[in-house]
Design a protein around this motif. Structure first.
Motif, PDB file in Angstrom:
ATOM      1  N   SER A   2      50.100  36.393 -21.051  1.00  0.00           N
ATOM      2  CA  SER A   2      49.902  35.117 -20.377  1.00  0.00           C
ATOM      3  C   SER A   2      48.514  35.084 -19.746  1.00  0.00           C
ATOM      4  O   SER A   2      48.183  35.887 -18.875  1.00  0.00           O
ATOM      5  CB  SER A   2      51.030  34.907 -19.357  1.00  0.00           C
ATOM      6  OG  SER A   2      50.524  34.898 -18.063  1.00  0.00           O
ATOM      7  N   LEU A   3      47.681  34.182 -20.219  1.00  0.00           N
ATOM      8  CA  LEU A   3      46.297  34.088 -19.771  1.00  0.00           C
ATOM      9  C   LEU A   3      46.000  32.655 -19.346  1.00  0.00           C
ATOM     10  O   LEU A   3      46.597  31.709 -19.863  1.00  0.00           O
ATOM     11  CB  LEU A   3      45.339  34.478 -20.897  1.00  0.00           C
ATOM     12  CG  LEU A   3      45.426  35.908 -21.426  1.00  0.00           C
ATOM     13  CD1 LEU A   3      44.558  36.046 -22.673  1.00  0.00           C
ATOM     14  CD2 LEU A   3      44.995  36.916 -20.383  1.00  0.00           C
ATOM     15  N   GLY A   4      45.058  32.507 -18.434  1.00  0.00           N
ATOM     16  CA  GLY A   4      44.621  31.176 -18.030  1.00  0.00           C
ATOM     17  C   GLY A   4      43.598  30.625 -19.006  1.00  0.00           C
ATOM     18  O   GLY A   4      43.394  31.179 -20.093  1.00  0.00           O
ATOM     19  N   LYS A   5      42.953  29.549 -18.615  1.00  0.00           N
ATOM     20  CA  LYS A   5      41.944  28.939 -19.480  1.00  0.00           C
ATOM     21  C   LYS A   5      40.541  29.273 -18.999  1.00  0.00           C
ATOM     22  O   LYS A   5      40.308  29.481 -17.807  1.00  0.00           O
ATOM     23  CB  LYS A   5      42.129  27.417 -19.505  1.00  0.00           C
ATOM     24  CG  LYS A   5      43.360  26.993 -20.294  1.00  0.00           C
ATOM     25  CD  LYS A   5      43.518  25.491 -20.286  1.00  0.00           C
ATOM     26  CE  LYS A   5      42.645  24.849 -21.367  1.00  0.00           C
ATOM     27  NZ  LYS A   5      42.869  23.394 -21.422  1.00  0.00           N
ATOM     28  N   LEU A   6      39.613  29.334 -19.921  1.00  0.00           N
ATOM     29  CA  LEU A   6      38.207  29.515 -19.573  1.00  0.00           C
ATOM     30  C   LEU A   6      37.813  28.380 -18.621  1.00  0.00           C
ATOM     31  O   LEU A   6      38.088  27.221 -18.915  1.00  0.00           O
ATOM     32  CB  LEU A   6      37.363  29.450 -20.850  1.00  0.00           C
ATOM     33  CG  LEU A   6      35.860  29.614 -20.699  1.00  0.00           C
ATOM     34  CD1 LEU A   6      35.514  31.064 -20.402  1.00  0.00           C
ATOM     35  CD2 LEU A   6      35.137  29.155 -21.948  1.00  0.00           C
ATOM     36  N   PRO A   7      37.170  28.711 -17.473  1.00  0.00           N
ATOM     37  CA  PRO A   7      36.804  27.629 -16.554  1.00  0.00           C
ATOM     38  C   PRO A   7      35.720  26.715 -17.144  1.00  0.00           C
ATOM     39  O   PRO A   7      34.626  27.183 -17.458  1.00  0.00           O
ATOM     40  CB  PRO A   7      36.293  28.362 -15.304  1.00  0.00           C
ATOM     41  CG  PRO A   7      36.009  29.751 -15.732  1.00  0.00           C
ATOM     42  CD  PRO A   7      36.827  30.040 -16.947  1.00  0.00           C
ATOM     43  N   THR A   8      36.058  25.459 -17.313  1.00  0.00           N
ATOM     44  CA  THR A   8      35.105  24.495 -17.882  1.00  0.00           C
ATOM     45  C   THR A   8      35.137  23.213 -17.056  1.00  0.00           C
ATOM     46  O   THR A   8      36.060  22.988 -16.288  1.00  0.00           O
ATOM     47  CB  THR A   8      35.443  24.135 -19.343  1.00  0.00           C
ATOM     48  OG1 THR A   8      36.749  23.566 -19.393  1.00  0.00           O
ATOM     49  CG2 THR A   8      35.387  25.334 -20.260  1.00  0.00           C
ATOM     50  N   LYS A   9      34.109  22.403 -17.265  1.00  0.00           N
ATOM     51  CA  LYS A   9      34.030  21.101 -16.590  1.00  0.00           C
ATOM     52  C   LYS A   9      33.484  20.081 -17.578  1.00  0.00           C
ATOM     53  O   LYS A   9      32.699  20.427 -18.454  1.00  0.00           O
ATOM     54  CB  LYS A   9      33.048  21.165 -15.408  1.00  0.00           C
ATOM     55  CG  LYS A   9      33.464  22.125 -14.309  1.00  0.00           C
ATOM     56  CD  LYS A   9      32.525  22.032 -13.110  1.00  0.00           C
ATOM     57  CE  LYS A   9      31.186  22.686 -13.381  1.00  0.00           C
ATOM     58  NZ  LYS A   9      30.372  22.925 -12.173  1.00  0.00           N
ATOM     59  N   GLY A  10      33.883  18.826 -17.417  1.00  0.00           N
ATOM     60  CA  GLY A  10      33.257  17.739 -18.164  1.00  0.00           C
ATOM     61  C   GLY A  10      33.462  17.803 -19.658  1.00  0.00           C
ATOM     62  O   GLY A  10      34.240  18.624 -20.171  1.00  0.00           O
ATOM     63  N   LEU A  11      32.759  16.950 -20.356  1.00  0.00           N
ATOM     64  CA  LEU A  11      32.916  16.832 -21.796  1.00  0.00           C
ATOM     65  C   LEU A  11      31.602  16.344 -22.390  1.00  0.00           C
ATOM     66  O   LEU A  11      31.031  15.377 -21.896  1.00  0.00           O
ATOM     67  CB  LEU A  11      34.029  15.802 -22.072  1.00  0.00           C
ATOM     68  CG  LEU A  11      34.801  15.902 -23.371  1.00  0.00           C
ATOM     69  CD1 LEU A  11      35.374  17.294 -23.543  1.00  0.00           C
ATOM     70  CD2 LEU A  11      35.919  14.885 -23.368  1.00  0.00           C
ATOM     71  N   LEU A  12      31.136  17.029 -23.421  1.00  0.00           N
ATOM     72  CA  LEU A  12      29.842  16.664 -24.001  1.00  0.00           C
ATOM     73  C   LEU A  12      30.000  16.275 -25.467  1.00  0.00           C
ATOM     74  O   LEU A  12      30.803  16.859 -26.185  1.00  0.00           O
ATOM     75  CB  LEU A  12      28.884  17.855 -23.907  1.00  0.00           C
ATOM     76  CG  LEU A  12      27.468  17.554 -24.378  1.00  0.00           C
ATOM     77  CD1 LEU A  12      26.648  16.965 -23.259  1.00  0.00           C
ATOM     78  CD2 LEU A  12      26.802  18.798 -24.934  1.00  0.00           C
TER      79      LEU A  12
END
Lengths: 261, 260
Positions: free
Chosen positions: B173-183
């Motif tokens: 069980s792993l979290g998600k890569l921390p990301t922001k926004g959308l390009l």
């Protein structure tokens, strides 16, 4: 879950006669093959073999360049096998062919030098590309299996449709089609490519320890597994035509009409 | 097919207001975005834009901080124009075209802070390195937009390994890569005096100039003009307007593919 690098201990690869992924010793992983997946290529195929995902494409025959690589009697084959840097569950790999990939490219090329009718295309080159997008053991065998289908879809004449499979030894048991974990901890690994019509072994590599009898058994198992693999290859080649036949079932072709006239 | 006949054909079509595949000047080809096609990688996405097909793979691995950015993780982007993707792609070290492609995609992703790099800090000696590899599997023009979509989607859908007791844990069980926004990006080509969006390989081979505009919802994040010709300031301004309009569709497609 098995952590590899951190543990020196060898995991138990066969428990109560079953392998870690539930297979019996003689079982292949699930295999599916699709043709014509690279639109620009002359022939191509995509194979999913367990968790291996490999794309193979063929370009040519075309003028052999640079010119000194050309042979006036026959076509030359050029082959590139490479693994994507994101192909494994572990670290990021290096981009492009390393020493291992260069060796696999060479033995793959030699397989096709045996089955492609090179004398039909003097002075030309035929390029084979095998790109391993995701790897889980046995990629060279799966790669050759896909490349053979790609070559067949290209229409370049071949004397046979070779298949690949890797046979291994776990303890005293000879097993078919090692996956990555088995490959890492097995006692021996024997990738093979066989040309079934000619009954010839076109690729044979081995490392580990095996008796003479082990090797004989490995070859028998490879041939047996090959019956399944060869069928999947020819089914994949036939699939697009069966689709067309199904679509036009019962309709008369222009050829039929001409015959009637 | 870089020859006079093809050029005449494409020019004639553009003068009539159409293109080889019947598209309008500012119309994209059929687009499909599939995240998670290569589950061994922490993140992946396959993009089909017409017959252009690219795959992005994301690996998240243990690394060291850069001297000039001691408090954050690293991002590295590279592009491979695989020799199987087109008859004119050769095996060998990355061509200037492949390097430009990777750098333009990288600039947009970096400028838009898609990867939340400060969150990739572990200790003073250890940070996470994020590698994005762009694999071109079939070339039919407009790699810039296809690769930006693939990279964004692969990063947005990537999982985050754990670092516990000096070991990297990549499964379970792993979290998600921390990301922001959308390009996303929109790439225009100037072909036979017409400005067209999403050039295919034939159109691209006759383009005099190319402009890539990468943006998120609010601002432009990266631009790159390519090839020998140029654009007037008015043309650039028009392309900016079109980009903000068109990019909504692309961002919607990315969001839909990752279920957001």
């Amino acid at each position: 879950m098995i952590t590899m690098a951190s543990s020196q201990e060898k995991p138990q690869l066969i428990v109560d006669g079953k392998r870690l992924d539930g297979r019996d010793a003689g079982d292949l992983r699930p295999i599916s093959i699709q043709t014509n997946v690279v639109k620009n290529a002359v022939g191509s195929a995509y194979i999913e073999w367990g968790n291996n995902k490999i794309i193979a494409a063929v370009y040519g025959p075309k003028e052999a360049l640079p010119k000194h690589t050309a042979n006036p009697e026959r076509a030359v084959i050029k082959c590139r096998y490479a693994m994507s840097p994101f192909s494994s569950l572990e670290d990021h790999g290096r981009t492009g062919p390393n020493r291992r990939a260069t060796e696999i490219s060479k033995v793959t090329r030699e397989v096709f030098e045996n089955v492609v009718m090179l004398e039909k295309f003097p002075g030309s080159e035929i390029d084979i590309y095998v790109e391993v997008l995701q790897a889980d053991g046995g990629t060279r065998a799966a790669g050759v299996t896909a490349a053979a289908v790609a070559m067949a879809t290209s229409g370049i004449p071949m004397t046979d449709l070779p298949f690949g499979v890797s046979i291994g030894k776990i303890g005293e048991t000879i097993v078919v089609d090692l996956n990555k974990i088995e490959d890492n901890y097995s006692d021996a690994d024997v990738p093979m490519v066989i040309s079934p019509r000619q009954d010839k072994i076109l690729l044979l590599q081995m490392d580990g320890n095996m008796t003479k009898d082990n090797i004989k058994e490995a070859i028998d198992l490879a041939k047996k597994a090959g019956e399944t693999i060869s069928k999947l290859q020819s089914d994949a080649l036939r699939a697009p035509y069966l689709e067309v036949m199904e679509k036009y079932k019962g309709e008369k072709s222009s050829y039929d009409e001409k015959q009637a006239d | 097919m870089n020859n006079a006949t093809t050029y005449d054909y494409i020019t004639e079509l553009l003068n009539k207001g159409t293109r080889e595949d019947g598209r309008e000047n500012l119309e994209y080809r059929a687009l499909s975005i599939k995240p998670g096609t290569m589950p061994n990688a922490e993140g992946s996405a396959e993009v089909n834009l017409g017959f252009t097909r690219v795959l992005a793979g994301v690996k998240v691995v243990l690394g060291e901080p850069m001297q000039d950015r001691p408090n954050e993780g690293n991002l590295a982007m590279s592009a491979e124009l695989l020799p199987l993707a087109a008859a004119h792609f050769e095996p060998g070290p990355p061509s200037p075209e492949a390097i430009e492609l990777a750098r333009v995609v990288d600039r947009g992703i970096r400028a838009a802070n898609i990867v939340d790099l400060p969150k990739l800090f572990i200790t003073e000696e250890k940070v996470w390195d994020v590698y994005v590899d762009l694999y071109v599997l079939n070339y039919d023009g407009n790699l810039f937009d296809a690769c930006t979509m693939a990279a964004t989607t692969a990063l947005k859908s990537a999982r985050m390994p754990k670092y516990e007791n000096d070991a990297v844990i990549r499964e379970g069980s792993l979290g998600k890569l921390p990301t922001k926004g959308l390009l996303s990006s929109c790439t225009f080509g100037s072909v036979a005096g017409h400005i067209i969006l999403d050039t295919n390989a034939n159109e691209e081979s006759f383009a005099d100039a190319r402009l890539t505009i990468a943006n998120d919802e609010t601002v432009v994040r990266a631009m790159q003009k390519g090839l020998g010709g140029g654009f007037t300031p008015k043309e650039v301004s028009d392309m900016l307007d079109i980009t903000f309009e068109k990019s909504k569709e692309i961002r919607n497609a990315i969001n839909k593919s990752i279920g957001e």
